[in-house]
Motif scaffolding. Structure first.
Motif, PDB file in Angstrom:
ATOM      1  N   UNK A 224       0.855  -1.210   0.037  1.00 28.84           N
ATOM      2  CA  UNK A 224       0.173   0.012   0.032  1.00 28.84           C
ATOM      3  C   UNK A 224       0.816   1.290  -0.080  1.00 28.84           C
ATOM      4  N   UNK A 225       0.927   2.110  -1.019  1.00 26.66           N
ATOM      5  CA  UNK A 225       1.774   3.110  -0.996  1.00 26.66           C
ATOM      6  C   UNK A 225       0.894   4.380  -0.572  1.00 26.66           C
ATOM      7  N   UNK A 226      -0.489   4.542  -1.121  1.00 25.53           N
ATOM      8  CA  UNK A 226      -1.279   5.688  -0.567  1.00 25.53           C
ATOM      9  C   UNK A 226      -2.328   5.282   0.074  1.00 25.53           C
ATOM     10  N   UNK A 227      -2.766   5.811   1.157  1.00 23.55           N
ATOM     11  CA  UNK A 227      -3.866   5.418   1.743  1.00 23.55           C
ATOM     12  C   UNK A 227      -4.830   6.706   2.266  1.00 23.55           C
TER      13      UNK A 227
ATOM     14  N   UNK B 298      -2.166   0.763  -4.197  1.00 29.36           N
ATOM     15  CA  UNK B 298      -1.013  -0.184  -4.231  1.00 29.36           C
ATOM     16  C   UNK B 298       0.069   0.310  -5.229  1.00 29.36           C
ATOM     17  N   UNK B 299       1.179  -0.111  -4.661  1.00 26.45           N
ATOM     18  CA  UNK B 299       2.361   0.392  -5.330  1.00 26.45           C
ATOM     19  C   UNK B 299       2.404  -0.078  -6.715  1.00 26.45           C
ATOM     20  N   UNK B 300       2.808   0.680  -7.745  1.00 30.08           N
ATOM     21  CA  UNK B 300       2.992   0.200  -8.987  1.00 30.08           C
ATOM     22  C   UNK B 300       1.609   0.292  -9.653  1.00 30.08           C
TER      23      UNK B 300
ATOM     24  N   UNK C 152       6.276   3.106 -18.842  1.00 26.99           N
ATOM     25  CA  UNK C 152       7.166   3.350 -17.666  1.00 26.99           C
ATOM     26  C   UNK C 152       6.745   2.761 -16.533  1.00 26.99           C
ATOM     27  N   UNK C 153       5.223   2.782 -16.590  1.00 23.85           N
ATOM     28  CA  UNK C 153       4.622   2.387 -15.147  1.00 23.85           C
ATOM     29  C   UNK C 153       4.838   0.880 -15.111  1.00 23.85           C
ATOM     30  N   UNK C 154       4.927  -0.103 -16.110  1.00 23.34           N
ATOM     31  CA  UNK C 154       5.171  -1.231 -16.176  1.00 23.34           C
ATOM     32  C   UNK C 154       6.863  -1.664 -15.794  1.00 23.34           C
ATOM     33  N   UNK C 155       7.452  -0.813 -16.677  1.00 23.20           N
ATOM     34  CA  UNK C 155       9.016  -1.013 -16.661  1.00 23.20           C
ATOM     35  C   UNK C 155       9.502  -0.594 -15.306  1.00 23.20           C
ATOM     36  N   UNK C 156       9.387   0.634 -14.545  1.00 28.06           N
ATOM     37  CA  UNK C 156       9.985   1.048 -13.595  1.00 28.06           C
ATOM     38  C   UNK C 156       8.860   0.839 -12.467  1.00 28.06           C
TER      39      UNK C 156
ATOM     40  N   UNK D  53      -8.405   7.060 -19.938  1.00 26.07           N
ATOM     41  CA  UNK D  53      -8.358   6.337 -18.579  1.00 26.07           C
ATOM     42  C   UNK D  53      -8.361   4.760 -19.173  1.00 26.07           C
ATOM     43  N   UNK D  54      -8.680   4.438 -20.235  1.00 27.15           N
ATOM     44  CA  UNK D  54      -8.829   2.919 -20.531  1.00 27.15           C
ATOM     45  C   UNK D  54      -7.279   2.315 -20.742  1.00 27.15           C
ATOM     46  N   UNK D  55      -6.305   3.154 -20.617  1.00 27.15           N
ATOM     47  CA  UNK D  55      -4.902   3.103 -20.702  1.00 27.15           C
ATOM     48  C   UNK D  55      -4.483   2.595 -19.133  1.00 27.15           C
ATOM     49  N   UNK D  56      -5.455   2.841 -18.166  1.00 23.34           N
ATOM     50  CA  UNK D  56      -4.668   2.599 -16.512  1.00 23.34           C
ATOM     51  C   UNK D  56      -5.422   1.407 -16.254  1.00 23.34           C
ATOM     52  N   UNK D  57      -5.108   0.839 -14.984  1.00 27.26           N
ATOM     53  CA  UNK D  57      -5.350  -0.335 -14.531  1.00 27.26           C
ATOM     54  C   UNK D  57      -6.568  -0.346 -13.733  1.00 27.26           C
ATOM     55  N   UNK D  58      -7.133   0.789 -13.348  1.00 28.57           N
ATOM     56  CA  UNK D  58      -8.212   1.097 -12.287  1.00 28.57           C
ATOM     57  C   UNK D  58      -8.622   2.593 -12.651  1.00 28.57           C
ATOM     58  N   UNK D  59     -10.002   2.635 -12.775  1.00 31.31           N
ATOM     59  CA  UNK D  59     -10.700   3.950 -12.685  1.00 31.31           C
ATOM     60  C   UNK D  59     -11.681   4.094 -11.815  1.00 31.31           C
ATOM     61  N   UNK D  60     -11.497   5.175 -10.985  1.00 33.55           N
ATOM     62  CA  UNK D  60     -12.480   5.489  -9.795  1.00 33.55           C
ATOM     63  C   UNK D  60     -13.105   6.657 -10.279  1.00 33.55           C
TER      64      UNK D  60
END
Lengths: 252, 642
Positions: free
Chosen positions: A1-4, A30-32, A188-192, A206-213
């Motif tokens: 958990x990086x941000x809460x 979550x991280x990454x 970059x998100x995947x690589x680093x 938004x469709x490029x991301x893993x989660x949409x809020x």
């Protein structure tokens, strides 16, 4: 958990005329992760990004980034925190016209004591990944909007921050430059394994991301996860949710 | 690549954006330095008889200058802070704390400041030499201007500007402390205009503002008619016009422009888009600044006009009260100097002329508003002389000429030509026809005591002096003893005659140079400060325009995309310049006119020429700044499409 984030509230105005923009938001990242925040205009998405990224202060609630509560930090601590752990990308690029592309990118490194060859190595890395290496000697007004935004992205990544905050990064770009930039961000998100949080009103972005809020009236309305699905399918689901929200075609 | 180097590079590449700011600073420094340098110039101070007056003048002037410079520099600083906020925000975003950002600002300002200080002192030195020459010329003093450089003046100037520097740093510190990061990032996007609708309140206030100014003007013309209430009236006038001006800027201008806008019923042209609608709201939010500019413009134009009126009229005023080169109090003195001049071989002409005191009725040819001055009775004191003493004047037995009415007296006395004028003495009355009025006095004020003098025929003169009342006769016949130098008077002759052991006399040339020096000094200091104000207020308006042009860049882009040509947009902007610069100037000029009109006669004999010259020069320099702004706008409009 990086941000809460816990029960974040933010209101503007004086005692007699208050508008509550955020009405109690809880969020874990979550991280990454690559997270998008969507919502109609006035739903509070930019305000949320501002408070999460320490640009603005919350009225109440707590935000912990890797266990450190940024709502309790003093000004100087916050500056230190931004210096080490955060990167920013804005809609209007925010580059200094007086500095070259390379100088703009290296700006965050210039305030820490780093060896010159280490600095150059970092620059080679991000400039290579974002495809702006050959632009390094140019000034911002000599390159296109897409290139400027990639420069801005490179500046956000250069010091390997824990989280990158992006506020409508594709808002001022044409669709080709936009998808180009988003692909790079995704890579970059995947690589680093850097965490990215992006505010957008564009379902494609938004469709490029893993989660949409989705936000509505200062509260989290729903969350979509891409899982292993193809991008087109995720895009359709985003569009559906958006039309339920009544936010289709509404500019932020 | 360390941060300091980046910041320095950023700063030096940005330097052309600070162009006018740096110019203004250099200008302020030069101005102040040259001013201080001149006040410390001992050789000049010794030469001038009005040395103490000069130093007081310089002290008052320098205090005013400091006030102007401080306000101006602090104003310029706020504009530059606003311009740079995005940069400052970025520095904070990449993790600099406010302390570091503040240090950057200090560093940059220090470079600008101490660079300008040095350049300014250099320019100021050259400027002071030039100004000194002008000053000495105005005061008509022959003195070669040396190249005195005073370290004390450098110290004083440096001290002031270090003081201002500290003030600015406090201002910057407060700005950084107060402004949130978020505000800094979004500051560029918020415009200062508030586009609320103009309600009936605005209409009422609009009318009120104009009415207050008008009433103030009306009162100013009534000052002399109500001398007993003068203090009350002066404050009334000041209050009404200043508050009226503020309300005018706040409401009336918007009100008038809105009327024009309404009359177009939605068919707005490009000119309207760029001028009317913008100015309407800008004027409102800038009301305080514009009032300040208008009022201080009025003040400096008014003071400059009055001092120029004094300077301009000096020779004539002395001429009016001193018709001869030398006037003596006693016959013995005249004889003494006749001998002296004979010895020196100077040609001269002596004049001895008797004059009798008489009273003239204030009816017929003379109409006077004597109540205003608390005079008793209905008569006016007059000196009467015979025409036999004037070769060029020959009057009939029933004719008279009035000469040398002091300008202050002229404001409440009017003469009617070819009307009867009656001299009275107890029961005796004698009426003569007034055939001419002459400004120049025939008797010096030490003989006439400031009353007008009537010239009459020799026979009438004899008749009048025989019938002089006992009361008047007791004072005896007044005698004028005077000398005119045939070849024209000179300082050499004056110096030759003016020895301590010699009898006293009054000299025209001495009075003239004395008064020229005094009025020249005053005029110089006022003009200097006025000019400083002109340039700073011009710069302030220019900076405002530069700021607005950046905010409006988007509108130009849209307009050009809609198909309006560059020329059409520029025409609209020209109109905007005319209003933005013209309205405060016009208000300032009008205020100044009414102020000068109310009291100019206390300062000299001629109002229009000197006042119009001052106004013309002021307006000319002022409009240069409007032109500069327009040039800047042109550049912005041209670049807006790319």
């Amino acid at each position: 958990m990086i941000l809460e984030a816990k029960d974040i509230k933010k209101s503007y105005g004086n005692r007699f005329n208050r508008t509550e923009v955020l009405k109690g938001i809880d969020m874990n990242i979550e991280k990454g992760e690559f997270v998008s925040i969507m919502g109609a205009s006035g739903s509070g998405k930019t305000t949320l990004l501002n408070v999460l990224s320490s640009i603005d202060r919350v009225s109440s609630g707590h935000i912990q980034i890797e266990g450190a509560d940024i709502t309790q930090m003093k000004d100087k601590q916050l500056a230190h925190f931004r210096k080490n752990d955060l990167g920013f990308i804005f809609q209007e690029y925010n580059l200094l016209d007086t500095l070259t592309v390379k100088e703009n990118i290296l700006l965050p490194l210039s305030i820490r004591n780093m060896k010159k060859d280490e600095v150059d190595r970092q620059f080679e890395r991000v400039a290579g990944e974002l495809g702006i290496h050959e632009l390094s000697g140019k000034y911002p007004n000599e390159i296109s909007g897409g290139q400027q935004q990639r420069t801005s992205a490179a500046r956000a990544f250069i010091h390997q921050p824990k989280i990158i905050f992006a506020d409508e990064p594709t808002g001022a770009l044409d669709s080709k430059s936009a998808s180009n930039l988003l692909k790079k961000l995704q890579q970059m998100n995947v690589a680093s394994r850097s965490t990215i949080m992006m505010v957008t009103h564009d379902a494609t972005a938004a469709s490029y991301s893993g989660r949409v809020i989705f936000l509505k009236d200062g509260l989290v309305y729903s969350t979509l996860r891409r899982g292993g699905r193809p991008q087109e399918e995720f895009y359709k689901e985003i569009m559906n949710t958006q039309s339920v929200l009544g936010g289709v075609g509404v500019e932020s | 690549m360390n941060l300091n180097r980046i910041i320095l590079k950023n700063f030096f590449r940005n330097i052309k954006n600070y162009g006018l700011y740096i110019f203004a600073l250099i200008f302020s420094v030069s101005l102040y330095f040259s001013f201080v340098l001149m006040s410390k110039d001992e050789s000049a101070a010794e030469e001038l008889s009005s040395g103490t007056m000069m130093s007081t003048g310089f002290i008052v002037g320098s205090v005013l200058l400091i006030v102007i410079i401080v306000t101006f520099v602090m104003f310029a600083n706020t504009i530059f802070l606003k311009r740079r906020n995005q940069e400052l925000a970025l520095f904070q975003l990449i993790g600099l704390d406010r302390g570091r950002v503040f240090r950057i600002l200090v560093l940059e300002n220090a470079i600008i400041y101490f660079g300008s200080l040095m350049v300014g002192i250099l320019f100021g030195f050259l400027l002071s030499r030039m100004l000194m020459m002008i000053l000495l010329r105005i005061m008509q003093v022959e003195l070669s201007v040396g190249l005195n450089f005073s370290m004390a003046a450098v110290g004083q100037t440096a001290l002031l500007f270090i003081g201002i520097f500290v003030l600015l740093m406090i201002q910057n510190f407060i700005f950084l402390k107060r402004t949130r990061l978020l505000q800094m990032m979004t500051m560029n996007r918020t415009s200062e205009s508030d586009t609320r609708r103009l309600g009936t309140g605005t209409v009422l206030m609009g009318v009120l503002g104009l009415a207050m100014v008008a009433v103030g003007y009306y009162f100013s013309t009534q000052l002399m008619e109500n001398v007993s209430l003068i203090f009350l009236l002066v404050f009334g006038v000041l209050g009404l016009t200043i508050i009226g001006t503020y309300i005018t800027f706040k409401f009336s201008v918007a009100f008038v422009l809105n009327m024009i806008r309404k009359s177009k019923k939605g068919h707005v042209s490009v000119t309207d888009v760029l001028s009317l609608t913008r100015i309407m709201f800008k004027m409102k939010s800038n009301a305080f600044l514009l009032t300040l500019i208008a009022v201080i413009s009025a003040l400096s134009i008014g003071l400059m006009s009055l001092s120029y009126i004094t300077y301009y009229s000096t020779e004539k005023m002395v001429e009016n009260t001193m018709p001869h080169d030398y006037v003596f109090y006693e016959e013995e003195a005249l004889e003494f100097y006749e001998e002296l001049l004979d010895e020196e071989g100077v040609d001269y002409e002596s004049i001895q002329m008797p004059a009798v005191d008489y009273e003239a009725k204030t009816e017929g040819a003379i109409s006077a508003d004597l109540e205003a001055l608390d005079f008793n009775g209905s008569t006016l004191y007059m000196n009467v002389v015979s025409d036999a003493h004037f070769g060029s004047v020959a009057l009939g037995p029933n004719e008279t000429i009035i000469t040398g009415t002091p300008s202050v007296m002229q404001t409440f006395i009017d003469y009617t030509l070819h009307a009867p004028m009656t001299f009275v003495s107890d029961d005796y009355e004698r009426s003569l026809e007034l055939v001419d009025i002459k400004e120049t006095a025939v008797l010096p004020s030490m003989v006439s005591y400031g009353s007008p003098t009537a010239i009459v025929d020799e026979t009438v003169y004899q008749e009048l002096s025989e019938h002089q009342s006992d009361e008047m006769q007791e004072q005896g016949v007044k005698m004028l003893h005077a000398i005119d130098i045939t070849e024209g008077d000179s300082m050499d002759i004056l110096n030759m005659m003016n020895r301590e052991e010699n009898p006293v006399f009054e000299s025209k040339i001495q009075q003239q140079t004395g008064q020229l020096q005094a009025s020249g000094m005053t005029m110089f200091v006022i003009a200097f400060v006025g000019f400083a104000f002109l340039v700073t207020s011009g710069c302030i308006l220019y900076f405002k325009q530069v700021g607005e042009s950046e905010e409006e860049k988007g509108s130009y882009n849209v307009l050009r995309k809609l198909g309006f040509s560059e020329r059409e947009i520029i025409r609209g902007l020209s109109f905007k310049m005319i209003i933005t610069f013209g309205v405060p100037l016009l208000v300032g000029l009008l205020h100044a006119y009414f102020a000068v009109n109310a009291g100019w006669f206390l300062f000299g004999t001629e109002m229009w020429t000197p006042m119009l010259i001052v106004m013309g020069v002021y307006a000319l320099f002022y409009s240069l700044f409007a032109l500069l702004s327009l040039v800047h706008y042109k550049k912005v409009v041209r670049e807006s499409l790319t």
